[in-house]
Design an enzyme around this catalytic site. Structure first.
Site, PDB file in Angstrom:
ATOM      1  N   ASP A   1      71.471 -16.486  43.991  1.00  0.00           N
ATOM      2  CA  ASP A   1      71.709 -15.504  45.040  1.00  0.00           C
ATOM      3  C   ASP A   1      72.524 -16.211  46.136  1.00  0.00           C
ATOM      4  O   ASP A   1      72.485 -17.451  46.233  1.00  0.00           O
ATOM      5  CB  ASP A   1      70.358 -15.028  45.599  1.00  0.00           C
ATOM      6  CG  ASP A   1      70.517 -14.246  46.883  1.00  0.00           C
ATOM      7  OD1 ASP A   1      71.275 -13.262  46.867  1.00  0.00           O
ATOM      8  OD2 ASP A   1      69.907 -14.629  47.907  1.00  0.00           O
TER       9      ASP A   1
ATOM     10  N   ARG B   1      69.610  -8.632  59.700  1.00  0.00           N
ATOM     11  CA  ARG B   1      69.377  -8.974  58.302  1.00  0.00           C
ATOM     12  C   ARG B   1      68.426  -7.982  57.628  1.00  0.00           C
ATOM     13  O   ARG B   1      68.646  -7.528  56.506  1.00  0.00           O
ATOM     14  CB  ARG B   1      68.815 -10.401  58.222  1.00  0.00           C
ATOM     15  CG  ARG B   1      68.326 -10.837  56.867  1.00  0.00           C
ATOM     16  CD  ARG B   1      69.433 -10.900  55.837  1.00  0.00           C
ATOM     17  NE  ARG B   1      68.989 -11.494  54.586  1.00  0.00           N
ATOM     18  CZ  ARG B   1      69.657 -11.378  53.441  1.00  0.00           C
ATOM     19  NH1 ARG B   1      70.793 -10.711  53.382  1.00  0.00           N
ATOM     20  NH2 ARG B   1      69.203 -11.940  52.354  1.00  0.00           N
TER      21      ARG B   1
ATOM     22  N   SER C   1      75.572 -11.790  43.722  1.00  0.00           N
ATOM     23  CA  SER C   1      75.278 -11.407  45.106  1.00  0.00           C
ATOM     24  C   SER C   1      75.613  -9.950  45.400  1.00  0.00           C
ATOM     25  O   SER C   1      76.485  -9.349  44.778  1.00  0.00           O
ATOM     26  CB  SER C   1      76.108 -12.309  46.028  1.00  0.00           C
ATOM     27  OG  SER C   1      76.113 -11.817  47.350  1.00  0.00           O
ATOM     28  N   ASN C   2      74.914  -9.417  46.404  1.00  0.00           N
ATOM     29  CA  ASN C   2      75.226  -8.089  46.928  1.00  0.00           C
ATOM     30  C   ASN C   2      76.560  -8.076  47.668  1.00  0.00           C
ATOM     31  O   ASN C   2      77.141  -7.014  47.878  1.00  0.00           O
ATOM     32  CB  ASN C   2      74.141  -7.657  47.923  1.00  0.00           C
ATOM     33  CG  ASN C   2      72.903  -7.084  47.245  1.00  0.00           C
ATOM     34  OD1 ASN C   2      72.932  -6.713  46.069  1.00  0.00           O
ATOM     35  ND2 ASN C   2      71.809  -7.002  47.994  1.00  0.00           N
TER      36      ASN C   2
END
Lengths: 238, 238
Positions: B20, B51, B128-129
């Site tokens: 990640d 976040r 990852s996003n």
């Protein structure tokens, strides 16, 4: 009363009202009182983190296709929240807090507002992440029995809001289109999800929270269920 | 080093490692320094809420089928966080904070650990996003260019983690089964999602956080990328 809404022409004639339960009809932070007795000085923080994790776990599980009934994940969320805050929570204290979730305080204006909707001939429903049993006990202990035409639990479809399968239960039960139903929630993310789905939506913003930045806005907002009645009344002339 | 893991027999020989990015390789709270300069006394709170909302918005959007690129929803999350904290954020300050997301501080052990994995002949990837551009700039500005065999962005499938479509990108790119890949994340929910999907998983728990109550446990945990190398080494006997 801080009622604001878009032009009446933009919303169709509303045929029914669907209410979210936790946070909207029942005060999820009312568990904070018991939490404060059990953990002096930490009650508010525990209630807030518990609620945050409860929502997070419901969304994570639906995203991952790992459903678990709301009652159980509410327990999981409490377990995490207590550990995160460094609280040594006994089995008994955990059970006591969890049981509070079935007798959360209703907001004071609920019963009067629901009776007004009944008098207007508007069918009403609850559409909630809670299990059928949680909802049944909550409605009864809040003195709201008999005031809803339907009590819908997403447990039937095993998908939590804002998954479209959860929202689809409203139109299916009420026999009309989503846009003809006013979906009422005090949870900004839930109001956004319902708007995305196609409902006409009303956000109850009791504590002056900022609007979510989710590229949709509810069609109306106010600070109590009384404002919902007003919103409906203006759309049911005669 | 607080490394703990299940018996070696329970995990297959590991053929690759997938990391990640945000929180795991890059310190998302390093934006707090700039935030503190811009809003004295509020930097830490802004970084934390930003976040939290960033993750929440990604999950809500995938649940509702309303994808929006990570860069844009990161801006949305910042916008909400600033309003929630009552901060008057100028367009310029917002842009400055957002741009920080492309040059987040890497964790100090990253480069050495990644070089050790390379020396062991273990293929590595990021999953990852973040958008491809965010990831490219982040990897380069962190001095990690050339240390990954694949940089995978969920933008390609338009589903955020923990949706299975997002996790499926790892095995597809690496040409092996999920259980043969060590998925490494510092985000407890992400480690849970990857475990549900079928990866062998490693949770980097840098700050002694409690484990998530999500009915799965990562196969290993530690407090830095060095522990990941150790975990791999023990499963790749020379």
């Amino acid at each position: 009363m801080q009622s604001s809404d878009i032009a009446m022409t933009a919303t169709p004639r509303l045929k029914a009202v669907v209410f979210d339960a936790f946070g909207t009809l029942f005060d999820v932070y009312s568990v904070g009182l018991l939490a404060e007795q059990l953990f002096p000085g930490k009650g508010e923080a525990l209630a807030a983190l518990w609620r945050q994790k409860q929502i997070e776990y419901s969304q994570l599980r639906t995203l991952a296709g790992r459903h678990r009934p709301f009652w159980e994940l509410t327990r999981d969320a409490l377990d995490f929240a207590a550990r995160k805050l460094g609280l040594a929570m006994s089995e008994a204290a955990g059970t006591q807090l969890l049981n509070q979730y079935s007798c959360l305080s209703p907001f004071p204006e609920n019963a009067a507002a629901l009776r007004e909707l009944k008098a207007l001939g508007v069918p009403t429903a609850i559409l909630s992440n809670g299990t059928p049993q949680m909802l049944e006990v909550s409605v009864r202990s809040a003195g709201l029995a008999g005031l809803f035409d339907h009590v819908l639990s997403v447990e039937k479809v095993e998908r939590y809001k804002p998954h479209p399968d959860a929202y689809a239960m409203g139109p299916a039960a009420l026999g009309c289109e989503a846009r003809e139903i006013l979906f009422v929630s005090a949870n900004g993310w839930d109001a956004a999800g319902a708007t995305w789905f196609g409902y006409t939506t009303f956000w109850i913003n009791r504590n002056g929270q900022p609007a979510e930045a989710l590229d949709v806005s509810p069609h109306g907002s106010g600070d109590s269920l009384g404002d919902v009645v007003e919103f409906i009344r203006r759309r049911r002339p005669g």
